[in-house]
Design a protein around this motif. Structure first.
Motif: not given
Length: 152
Positions: A59-69, A91-96
């Motif tokens: 459910c988490a989208n990507h960010s190069c500066e994620p706020n979650a892992a 939005e909660i984001t993780i890095t891919y």
């Protein structure tokens, strides 16, 4: 993504099953499947990595500066945790992709071009805040409008 999980291959499951068979069935099974194992060569024992469906993580989208892992556990469970304080409604984001440069072997943070290349297989061009900042700083290619090339 970045869970470092390894799951057994179906061929590994086959070996475990065959090893548990009584001898007459074991020999017959090995004889009938040996040509397939020979065709697979040495790759038959390479476990799949990162295979699974992680409902929360997906459910988490990507960010190069994620706020979650995410963190994988040996049990097959995945945990999602905050890397910093997350505001209500954010939005909660993780890095891919690997953040620390492991993909290019330098140990340095990936450049804008390296991050975009690493994300190409995911089918989108990253437009996170870091990529937008880096793209704005990148030198612009000169416009070629009105310039003719080729032979006359």
């Amino acid at each position: 993504n970045n869970l470092a999980m390894a799951v057994p291959s179906p061929v590994e499951d086959y070996f475990l099953l065959v090893d548990g068979l009584p001898e007459p069935e074991k020999a017959a099974c090995q004889q009938s499947t040996q040509k397939w194992l020979d065709a697979l060569d040495k790759w038959y024992d390479v476990p799949a990595q990162g295979t699974g469906f992680m409902a929360l993580q997906s459910c988490a989208n990507h960010s190069c500066e994620p706020n979650a892992a995410t963190e994988g556990e040996g049990t097959g469970l995945t945990a999602v945790y905050a890397r910093r304080a997350i505001k209500e409604g954010e939005e909660i984001t993780i890095t891919y992709i690997e953040e620390d440069g492991d993909e290019d072997g330098t140990g340095k943070a990936l450049s804008f071009k390296q991050r975009q290349a690493a994300l190409r297989d995911y089918g989108f061009k990253c437009q996170c805040t870091l990529c937008l900042r880096d793209a704005a700083k990148a030198p612009k290619k000169p416009s070629r409008s009105g310039v003719k090339t080729g032979r006359r």
